[in-house]
Design an enzyme around this catalytic site. Structure first.
Site, PDB file in Angstrom:
ATOM      1  CG  PHE A 112      -2.185  -0.907   0.970  1.00  0.00           C
ATOM      2  CD1 PHE A 112      -2.353  -1.620  -0.208  1.00  0.00           C
ATOM      3  CD2 PHE A 112      -3.152  -1.025   1.954  1.00  0.00           C
ATOM      4  CE1 PHE A 112      -3.471  -2.428  -0.407  1.00  0.00           C
ATOM      5  CE2 PHE A 112      -4.273  -1.834   1.765  1.00  0.00           C
ATOM      6  CZ  PHE A 112      -4.431  -2.534   0.591  1.00  0.00           C
ATOM      7  CG  ASP A 150       2.495  -9.240  -5.029  1.00  0.00           C
ATOM      8  OD1 ASP A 150       2.840  -8.439  -4.122  1.00  0.00           O
ATOM      9  OD2 ASP A 150       3.278  -9.635  -5.917  1.00  0.00           O
TER      10      ASP A 150
END
Length: 448
Positions: free
Chosen positions: A63, A309
């Protein structure tokens, strides 16, 4: 906090299906029964016979916070995650500064608190020289210890054999590995430059980041784990060759577990011609036969966990020549619908999807009171319509980067509602305001 009654649901949980109502109070599942009279102080959501699943626990996301927030941040990507049926995520340590000591781990928790729509956890990063930090790791704050055995930058690539031995010997938590052999990749890249110069076609990506490089590294990680008795979770398997290394059967007490990611189940090497660097990722998307082998391995329980992912980059970064384009793509918003399409196609069952996207990640990392639909557990739930459609181009892209590799595609299912810790985070195509995810907590009794 609003309390809810989800009525007329078809619950899929712990290998079984049942028609039932679910009462949520103060964020937790208070009651599951065939019929529950609606108390006057709760909001009723009629599932109308749709499937109610435990929310996906995504054990592998990037992130990009701190330090890379032009691409993504914890707030933006967690909003995209709940729209995709993900109720909890575990973020990777390759940020700036990297998460490689207790101070940076605690700081990351502070960044997340109050800003994430989904529940959050963080992996701790290994380097060639932070073994003392690993030994002193605050295990209350980390999900696992991540080793980049290929394909990382700066300090995050662990390529020293002595360091690897020490990490596998001393890690207090499950070790997660990105397995690719860097020297092999570098030799392959040099050969590609000799052939093409700087104008390397994307079709060369799975040749450069080859199946041999994946197999060599995965085999090495497994040898280290067996010699040291380490709990090992190998991330994003991409080749049929590697699958032969893993045991079939329920995860149970497996010492070594395997994971597959949604893009490796969806795309194949023929897609490079149309999508180019937009689907450049590490490890690389391989062949049609490899994709089919992954789907078969999921059905026969050789692969234990499903993840994304999710690794966004700006479109202008991706829209560059092969060697300049970064690897990674945004995936969380379409995680569950992508997997549900495989269920509809008969590749694996809805019960297996729930096991590998919710139950097994919770068990593998010891996540407390989540990952199952059980009385007393936190209400992390997703209501899905298997007869609906998700037309990708008709909806806003919620990832901060603003693009999706699934552009032009229509999925044959739809996320109707997502509950995070009992809060209605997403409902009928709209994000709810004010949903705040919690820090994951862990029960380490059963797994290291």
């Amino acid at each position: 906090m609003t309390d809810y009654l989800i009525a007329n649901a078809r619950i899929v949980n712990e290998g079984q299906r049942r028609e039932a109502d679910v009462l949520i109070r103060e964020g937790r599942i208070e009651k599951i029964a065939a019929a529950i009279d609606a108390p006057g102080d709760v909001e009723v959501i009629d599932a109308q016979g749709r499937f109610l699943l435990p929310g996906m626990i995504d054990d592998q996301v990037h992130f990009r916070e701190p330090g890379l927030t032009a691409k993504a941040d914890l707030a933006s990507e967690s909003r995209a995650a709940v729209a995709g049926g993900i109720t909890s995520f575990m973020d990777m340590p390759n940020v700036k500064p990297p998460t490689i000591d207790n101070d940076s781990l605690a700081a990351k928790h502070e960044l997340a608190r109050g800003r994430c729509t989904a529940n959050f956890g963080f992996h701790f990063g290994a380097t060639n020289d932070n073994i003392e930090d690993i030994k002193q790791l605050d295990t209350r704050l980390a999900a696992g210890v991540k080793i980049f055995m290929g394909a990382s930058t700066g300090k995050m690539l662990v390529d020293d054999d002595t360091a690897l031995e020490q990490i596998f010997e001393h890690s207090p938590l499950t070790v997660l590995t990105h397995c690719e052999d860097t020297p092999m990749i570098e030799r392959n890249a040099a050969r590609a430059r000799e052939l093409y110069g700087d104008d390397v076609p994307m079709s060369e990506h799975p040749v450069i980041r080859s199946r041999e490089a994946c197999y060599a590294s995965s085999s090495k990680a497994m040898d280290l784990a067996r010699r040291h008795g380490t709990q090992l979770h190998i991330l994003h398997i991409t080749t049929a060759d590697e699958l032969e290394l893993f045991e079939r059967g329920a995860m149970g007490n497996k010492q070594i577990t395997a994971e597959a990611c949604i893009h490796h189940l969806f795309f194949e090497d023929s897609d490079y011609a149309a999508r180019g660097t937009l689907i450049k990722c590490n490890p690389a998307i391989k062949t049609h036969d490899d994709r089919d082998a992954l789907l078969k391995a999921l059905a026969e329980d050789r692969i234990d966990v499903l993840a994304t992912d999710h690794a966004p980059h700006l479109f202008e970064e991706k829209d560059t020549p092969y060697f300049d384009a970064p690897a990674g793509l945004p995936l969380v918003q379409h995680a569950m619908v992508s997997l549900l399409d495989h269920v509809s196609a008969g590749h694996f069952s809805l019960e297996q999807l729930v096991t590998k996207a919710a139950h097994n990640p919770a068990d593998r990392f010891g996540v407390a009171e989540r990952g199952y639909i059980r009385e007393g557990y936190w209400a992390d739930l997703v209501l899905v319509d298997m007869d609906g459609q998700t037309v990708v181009d008709n909806e806003p892209v919620l990832a901060k980067c603003g693009w999706t590799p699934f552009s032009g595609h229509t999925f044959q299912s739809r996320i109707m509602s997502t509950f995070v810790s009992g809060q209605l985070a997403y409902h009928e195509g709209k994000l709810s305001q004010g949903c705040i995810g919690q820090a994951l907590t862990y029960n380490r009794d059963r797994r290291r």
